[in-house]
Scaffold this active site. Structure first.
Site, PDB file in Angstrom:
ATOM      1  N   LYS A 243      -7.829 -11.547  -0.638  1.00  0.00           N
ATOM      2  CA  LYS A 243      -6.436 -11.366  -0.940  1.00  0.00           C
ATOM      3  C   LYS A 243      -5.658 -12.764  -1.184  1.00  0.00           C
ATOM      4  O   LYS A 243      -6.073 -13.520  -0.715  1.00  0.00           O
ATOM      5  CB  LYS A 243      -5.807 -10.212   0.162  1.00  0.00           C
ATOM      6  CG  LYS A 243      -6.353  -8.825  -0.562  1.00  0.00           C
ATOM      7  CD  LYS A 243      -5.699  -7.785   0.139  1.00  0.00           C
ATOM      8  CE  LYS A 243      -6.327  -6.406  -0.256  1.00  0.00           C
ATOM      9  NZ  LYS A 243      -5.822  -5.460   0.586  1.00  0.00           N
ATOM     10  N   ARG A 278     -13.149  -3.546   4.728  1.00  0.00           N
ATOM     11  CA  ARG A 278     -13.296  -3.296   3.410  1.00  0.00           C
ATOM     12  C   ARG A 278     -13.543  -4.511   2.609  1.00  0.00           C
ATOM     13  O   ARG A 278     -12.465  -5.243   2.509  1.00  0.00           O
ATOM     14  CB  ARG A 278     -12.270  -2.411   2.842  1.00  0.00           C
ATOM     15  CG  ARG A 278     -12.145  -2.015   1.640  1.00  0.00           C
ATOM     16  CD  ARG A 278     -10.838  -1.295   1.032  1.00  0.00           C
ATOM     17  NE  ARG A 278     -10.767  -0.936  -0.078  1.00  0.00           N
ATOM     18  CZ  ARG A 278     -10.773  -1.704  -1.195  1.00  0.00           C
ATOM     19  NH1 ARG A 278     -10.130  -2.830  -1.042  1.00  0.00           N
ATOM     20  NH2 ARG A 278     -10.606  -1.081  -2.552  1.00  0.00           N
TER      21      ARG A 278
END
Ligand code: HH2
Length: 300
Positions: A243, A278
């Site tokens: 991210k 995740r």
């Protein structure tokens, strides 16, 4: 038989009878023990995901990648047919179903680990469950009462994620007085709604929603104070993989080149109360967590 990191031996056939609250997450016919670190592998069957969009749009490629994630040590494969990257507009549920259903059905036949469906749409969740998924991963935190009803009508596990607003606008100057307290309280409220609808506590996991209506400072604060989220008592899922905040810390603009930073975040999250991470880079993350676990001993 491998003791770790596989989730393969831990379905109903393993005889795990825990009813939740003590380190077991119940997901359909699976009971996932969380005394070992668990990796959820990301399978985006989308043309536009922020780091791997377009790579797995054909069913065959997606299935092949799902199988590869499992052999690399994923305990869960998370199938998503809609990108929720900042600024994304969303897709029609019918299109999302056509992306997710065949891949989920094929993987459910071939894998002995739980599959999750990453969706905000009840129609997609219900089709995916019918195709063999065992977990509903809803980045909108089960805002839609229909989504709560779909989960309540099933025995699936659920991931309640925190998102401020909608993907199309969530990164426009998000403001919190205390991001951790607000995310924690929101997750507690949503979990209470799901429990009131009849979803057993042992089926619920929560996720602070890294990057969903948060600045880099918010994301770092959430990770720093993750034990406050874990104190809710539900299994915690953390999705920091590739991210933007990782790129901002490292200076790496290309998401696919953020593996090392993502692994640091995954190991930190596990050390601070996460049960499931995740990630895109399953093999590398599993190896890192093996080393972490060898140093630390069992999580328990
Ligand atoms: N992040 C993304 C999507 N789904 N689900 C959970 N539970 N937690 C997360 O942090 C999370 C999530 C976004 O990442 P990705 O799937 O890689 O990208 P895109 O939304 O562009 O498909």
């Amino acid at each position: 038989m491998p003791v770790w990191p596989s989730g393969i031996t831990e379905g109903e056939e393993a005889g795990v009878s825990d009813s939740g609250g003590s380190g077991v997450w119940r997901c359909g016919r699976y009971a996932l023990r969380l005394d070992l670190p668990r990796v959820m592998g990301i399978l985006n069957v989308t043309p536009d995901s922020f780091s791997d969009g377009g790579l797995y749009v054909s069913d065959d490629r997606a299935i092949e990648h799902g199988l590869a994630l499992a052999s690399a040590g994923a305990a869960i494969v998370d199938v998503g047919g809609e990108s929720t990257r900042p600024g994304s507009a969303g897709v029609e549920p019918a299109e999302e179903v056509s992306r997710v259903r065949p891949v989920t059905a094929a993987l459910a036949r071939r894998l002995g680990i739980p599959l999750s469906v990453d969706t905000r749409h009840p129609a997609v969740a219900s089709e995916a469950l019918r195709a063999g998924a065992s977990i509903i991963n809803d980045v909108s935190g089960f805002r839609d009462p229909e989504m709560v009803a779909v989960a309540a009508d099933s025995d699936a596990g659920v991931v309640i994620m925190h998102m401020l607003g909608e993907p199309s606008t969530m990164q426009e100057d998000p403001v919190y007085a205390d991001v951790v307290a607000e995310v924690r309280d929101h997750l507690a409220d949503r979990a209470a709604v799901l429990e009131a609808a009849g979803i057993a506590r042992g089926r619920i996991a929560v996720d602070p929603g890294i990057g969903f209506g948060k600045t880099s400072a918010h994301n770092l604060e959430l990770l720093r104070r993750l034990p406050e989220i874990a104190a809710l008592g539900y299994p915690v899922v953390v999705g920091a993989s590739r991210k933007r905040f990782i790129g901002e810390v490292t200076g790496e603009p290309v998401p696919a080149n953020r593996t090392a930073g993502s692994i640091a975040a995954a190991v930190w999250a596990m050390e601070h109360g996460a049960g499931i991470v995740r990630v895109h880079d399953v093999k590398q993350t599993v190896e890192a967590l093996r080393v972490w676990q060898a140093m630390r001993g069992r999580k328990a």
